[in-house]
Design a protein around this motif. Structure first.
Motif, PDB file in Angstrom:
ATOM      1  N   GLY A   8     -14.945  13.833  -4.451  1.00 47.82           N
ATOM      2  CA  GLY A   8     -15.452  13.142  -2.902  1.00 47.82           C
ATOM      3  C   GLY A   8     -16.990  12.797  -3.086  1.00 47.82           C
ATOM      4  O   GLY A   8     -17.266  12.170  -2.103  1.00 47.82           O
ATOM      5  N   SER A   9     -17.676  13.702  -3.890  1.00 47.59           N
ATOM      6  CA  SER A   9     -19.216  13.249  -4.045  1.00 47.59           C
ATOM      7  C   SER A   9     -19.542  12.032  -4.543  1.00 47.59           C
ATOM      8  O   SER A   9     -20.678  11.474  -4.418  1.00 47.59           O
ATOM      9  CB  SER A   9     -19.786  14.499  -4.773  1.00 47.59           C
ATOM     10  N   ILE A  10     -18.676  11.208  -5.023  1.00 43.15           N
ATOM     11  CA  ILE A  10     -18.506  10.067  -5.692  1.00 43.15           C
ATOM     12  C   ILE A  10     -17.924   8.789  -4.887  1.00 43.15           C
ATOM     13  O   ILE A  10     -17.666   7.837  -5.281  1.00 43.15           O
ATOM     14  CB  ILE A  10     -18.627   9.815  -7.076  1.00 43.15           C
ATOM     15  N   GLY A  11     -17.596   9.299  -3.792  1.00 43.72           N
ATOM     16  CA  GLY A  11     -16.834   8.396  -2.871  1.00 43.72           C
ATOM     17  C   GLY A  11     -15.051   8.225  -3.012  1.00 43.72           C
ATOM     18  O   GLY A  11     -14.698   7.567  -2.496  1.00 43.72           O
ATOM     19  N   LEU A  12     -14.744   9.100  -3.952  1.00 45.52           N
ATOM     20  CA  LEU A  12     -13.274   9.143  -4.307  1.00 45.52           C
ATOM     21  C   LEU A  12     -12.443   9.977  -3.349  1.00 45.52           C
ATOM     22  O   LEU A  12     -12.638  11.323  -3.307  1.00 45.52           O
ATOM     23  CB  LEU A  12     -13.023   9.443  -5.850  1.00 45.52           C
ATOM     24  N   THR A  13     -11.584   9.539  -2.580  1.00 39.87           N
ATOM     25  CA  THR A  13     -10.713  10.412  -1.725  1.00 39.87           C
ATOM     26  C   THR A  13      -9.398  10.812  -2.478  1.00 39.87           C
ATOM     27  O   THR A  13      -8.658   9.832  -2.545  1.00 39.87           O
ATOM     28  CB  THR A  13     -10.381   9.899  -0.586  1.00 39.87           C
ATOM     29  N   VAL A  14      -9.068  12.038  -2.473  1.00 43.47           N
ATOM     30  CA  VAL A  14      -7.763  12.501  -3.236  1.00 43.47           C
ATOM     31  C   VAL A  14      -6.749  12.375  -2.209  1.00 43.47           C
ATOM     32  O   VAL A  14      -6.702  12.590  -1.109  1.00 43.47           O
ATOM     33  CB  VAL A  14      -8.009  14.234  -3.558  1.00 43.47           C
ATOM     34  N   VAL A  15      -5.636  11.755  -2.911  1.00 41.17           N
ATOM     35  CA  VAL A  15      -4.154  11.368  -2.459  1.00 41.17           C
ATOM     36  C   VAL A  15      -3.356  12.536  -2.539  1.00 41.17           C
ATOM     37  O   VAL A  15      -2.786  12.992  -2.029  1.00 41.17           O
ATOM     38  CB  VAL A  15      -3.939  10.059  -2.573  1.00 41.17           C
ATOM     39  N   ALA A  16      -2.955  12.482  -4.159  1.00 48.49           N
ATOM     40  CA  ALA A  16      -2.200  13.445  -4.714  1.00 48.49           C
ATOM     41  C   ALA A  16      -0.567  13.305  -4.117  1.00 48.49           C
ATOM     42  O   ALA A  16      -0.247  14.486  -3.508  1.00 48.49           O
ATOM     43  CB  ALA A  16      -2.804  14.770  -4.609  1.00 48.49           C
ATOM     44  N   ASN A  17      -0.163  12.027  -4.078  1.00 45.87           N
ATOM     45  CA  ASN A  17       1.097  12.233  -3.242  1.00 45.87           C
ATOM     46  C   ASN A  17       2.561  12.156  -4.113  1.00 45.87           C
ATOM     47  O   ASN A  17       2.105  12.493  -5.553  1.00 45.87           O
ATOM     48  CB  ASN A  17       1.303  10.716  -2.372  1.00 45.87           C
ATOM     49  N   THR A  18       3.816  12.017  -3.850  1.00 46.34           N
ATOM     50  CA  THR A  18       4.720  12.315  -4.799  1.00 46.34           C
ATOM     51  C   THR A  18       5.245  11.213  -5.451  1.00 46.34           C
ATOM     52  O   THR A  18       4.749   9.889  -5.058  1.00 46.34           O
ATOM     53  CB  THR A  18       5.914  12.535  -3.750  1.00 46.34           C
ATOM     54  N   PRO A  19       5.703  11.456  -6.625  1.00 45.21           N
ATOM     55  CA  PRO A  19       6.107   9.952  -7.382  1.00 45.21           C
ATOM     56  C   PRO A  19       6.740   9.083  -6.690  1.00 45.21           C
ATOM     57  O   PRO A  19       6.420   7.770  -6.667  1.00 45.21           O
ATOM     58  CB  PRO A  19       6.841  10.619  -8.554  1.00 45.21           C
ATOM     59  N   GLU A  20       7.843   9.268  -5.908  1.00 48.56           N
ATOM     60  CA  GLU A  20       8.483   8.366  -4.803  1.00 48.56           C
ATOM     61  C   GLU A  20       7.266   7.635  -4.068  1.00 48.56           C
ATOM     62  O   GLU A  20       7.622   6.311  -3.890  1.00 48.56           O
ATOM     63  CB  GLU A  20       9.365   9.195  -4.129  1.00 48.56           C
ATOM     64  N   GLU A  21       6.417   8.449  -3.306  1.00 47.13           N
ATOM     65  CA  GLU A  21       5.605   7.670  -2.551  1.00 47.13           C
ATOM     66  C   GLU A  21       4.667   6.739  -3.359  1.00 47.13           C
ATOM     67  O   GLU A  21       4.247   5.667  -2.866  1.00 47.13           O
ATOM     68  CB  GLU A  21       4.632   8.851  -1.773  1.00 47.13           C
ATOM     69  N   TYR A  22       4.061   7.113  -4.275  1.00 51.19           N
ATOM     70  CA  TYR A  22       3.394   6.214  -5.137  1.00 51.19           C
ATOM     71  C   TYR A  22       4.027   5.039  -5.837  1.00 51.19           C
ATOM     72  O   TYR A  22       3.518   3.926  -5.882  1.00 51.19           O
ATOM     73  CB  TYR A  22       2.793   7.231  -6.358  1.00 51.19           C
ATOM     74  N   SER A  23       5.067   5.244  -6.329  1.00 50.36           N
ATOM     75  CA  SER A  23       6.238   3.958  -6.534  1.00 50.36           C
ATOM     76  C   SER A  23       6.111   2.986  -5.558  1.00 50.36           C
ATOM     77  O   SER A  23       5.949   1.745  -5.769  1.00 50.36           O
ATOM     78  CB  SER A  23       7.464   4.793  -7.066  1.00 50.36           C
ATOM     79  N   THR A  24       6.692   3.200  -4.269  1.00 49.92           N
ATOM     80  CA  THR A  24       6.562   2.527  -3.332  1.00 49.92           C
ATOM     81  C   THR A  24       5.512   1.661  -2.777  1.00 49.92           C
ATOM     82  O   THR A  24       5.046   0.535  -2.861  1.00 49.92           O
ATOM     83  CB  THR A  24       6.946   3.259  -1.865  1.00 49.92           C
ATOM     84  N   PHE A  25       3.981   2.499  -3.021  1.00 49.09           N
ATOM     85  CA  PHE A  25       2.607   1.895  -2.785  1.00 49.09           C
ATOM     86  C   PHE A  25       2.457   1.117  -3.880  1.00 49.09           C
ATOM     87  O   PHE A  25       1.965  -0.230  -3.631  1.00 49.09           O
ATOM     88  CB  PHE A  25       1.605   3.090  -2.834  1.00 49.09           C
ATOM     89  N   GLN A  26       2.759   1.278  -5.154  1.00 40.74           N
ATOM     90  CA  GLN A  26       2.468   0.443  -6.384  1.00 40.74           C
ATOM     91  C   GLN A  26       3.022  -1.034  -6.415  1.00 40.74           C
ATOM     92  O   GLN A  26       2.526  -1.943  -6.526  1.00 40.74           O
ATOM     93  CB  GLN A  26       2.763   1.270  -7.640  1.00 40.74           C
ATOM     94  N   GLN A  27       4.398  -0.873  -5.888  1.00 42.56           N
ATOM     95  CA  GLN A  27       4.947  -2.122  -5.837  1.00 42.56           C
ATOM     96  C   GLN A  27       4.715  -2.960  -4.679  1.00 42.56           C
ATOM     97  O   GLN A  27       4.498  -4.189  -4.786  1.00 42.56           O
ATOM     98  CB  GLN A  27       6.581  -1.780  -5.832  1.00 42.56           C
ATOM     99  N   ALA A  28       4.215  -2.197  -3.639  1.00 45.54           N
ATOM    100  CA  ALA A  28       3.671  -3.150  -2.567  1.00 45.54           C
ATOM    101  C   ALA A  28       2.377  -3.805  -2.951  1.00 45.54           C
ATOM    102  O   ALA A  28       2.133  -4.937  -2.292  1.00 45.54           O
ATOM    103  CB  ALA A  28       3.634  -2.148  -1.366  1.00 45.54           C
ATOM    104  N   GLU A  29       1.538  -3.040  -3.534  1.00 46.29           N
ATOM    105  CA  GLU A  29       0.452  -3.536  -4.184  1.00 46.29           C
ATOM    106  C   GLU A  29       0.281  -4.659  -4.923  1.00 46.29           C
ATOM    107  O   GLU A  29      -0.348  -5.696  -4.810  1.00 46.29           O
ATOM    108  CB  GLU A  29      -0.548  -2.439  -4.680  1.00 46.29           C
TER     109      GLU A  29
END
Length: 330
Positions: free
Chosen positions: A293-314
């Motif tokens: 957070g001190s360098i502007g990075l926000t932790v998400v840490a979501n589930t593998p399924e949530e990340y997979s959906t996000f990645q394919q949309a990106e």
């Protein structure tokens, strides 16, 4: 002669097809880890992927009771490490922390990429996100708001240029999406990284740039650059006075640069869940969250399924931007 089966045997046979899925789900998770693991980083030390990956590895080494060794394998905008990951065994002992470029933009930009970030990798988690910030040289571009910037660009057609960290980078595609949205003619000047792009902007050789928050936060606070907007869904605590794109007058323009953790493809679900649990727990430790957070990075840490959906949309999103802008890899 007709053979008569015992009633219990018949029941066992007819139940078997329905029992199989339950049996598979009931299998215990593998005994992991029993030896050191490796965290691949597809870039040199010091960048967001490296800082994020090292933070995860350090915290994981404590929680899982085995060392997690960081190995930097830079080259070809992440392709060197990507190829190594695609060939690694899906046994939980090789992971990679990589960027939006490695896990999404490369797939949209480079048709002959040596790995498929969807088919060849197992999603673990979206680790962190950070907004890009639209910054201008305050001496060359005398504006403070988005409407003023758009008016300035239209009054100076063909005279403005923007710097990026390279062709196909997050800041490059964000800039192209911005151009498409406002209908501006702005020349692209690529550099060999965000630091070089910001330095030339400060020197006045280009007029504006979209850069990761961590790259330009110090220059903004020091007055060397002026921030017009940030592309996150909400304002960042690092630059709380800078409006989001929607607040500035550009709705539906949420863009984040991100880092994710993936493992080799075809990993067993039970093992994937154990690895993901360890990575997510590491990201959520106060020390890691505060450091990132001190360098502007926000932790998400979501589930593998949530990340997979996000990645394919990106991947789909940036494929459209790349096609509209006719961007070609270097």
């Amino acid at each position: 002669m007709t053979k008569t089966w015992p009633r219990r045997a018949v029941l066992a046979l007819t139940a078997a097809p329905f029992a199989a899925p339950w049996i598979a789900r009931a299998q215990p998770a593998p005994d992991w880890p029993t030896r050191p693991a490796t965290m691949l980083i597809p870039f040199v030390a010091g960048g967001p992927s490296d800082i994020t990956g090292r933070s995860i590895a350090q915290a994981m080494s404590t929680t899982i009771g085995q060392p997690v060794v960081v190995e930097n394998r830079p080259g070809a905008n992440g392709e060197v490490a990507g190829r190594a990951m695609a060939r690694a065994a899906p046994d939980g002992y090789t992971m990679m922390t990589g960027s939006i470029g490695v896990f999404a933009i490369n797939a949209a930009l480079r048709p002959n990429l040596g790995y498929d970030p969807v088919k060849d990798f197992t999603p673990i988690t979206l680790a962190v996100t950070t907004p890009n910030v639209l910054v201008v040289n305050p001496e060359k571009v005398p504006v403070r708001t988005l409407p003023e910037l758009i008016a300035w660009l239209r009054a100076n057609p063909g005279r403005a240029s923007y710097s990026t960290s390279g062709v196909g980078s997050s800041d490059h595609l964000t800039s192209e999406l911005f151009k498409q949205r406002i209908g501006a003619d702005i020349a692209h000047i690529p550099y060999g990284g965000g630091a070089a792009a910001a330095t030339d902007l400060i020197a006045g050789n280009v007029q504006l740039s979209f850069q990761n928050l961590g790259t330009v936060a110090g220059h903004i606070s020091g007055g060397r650059l002026r921030a017009i907007l940030q592309t996150g869904p909400t304002r960042s605590a690092v630059i709380p006075d800078v409006p989001t794109a929607a607040e500035a007058g550009l709705p539906d323009f949420v863009v984040t640069s991100w880092q994710a953790v993936m493992a080799p493809g075809a990993m067993a679900p039970a093992l994937r869940d154990k690895v993901a649990g360890a990575v997510i727990a590491a990201l959520k430790t106060p020390q890691v969250t505060e450091r990132l957070g001190s360098i502007g990075l926000t932790v998400v840490a979501n589930t593998p399924e949530e990340y997979s959906t996000f990645q394919q949309a990106e991947i789909a999103r940036w494929r459209g931007v790349i096609a509209a802008a006719n961007i070609r890899p270097e």
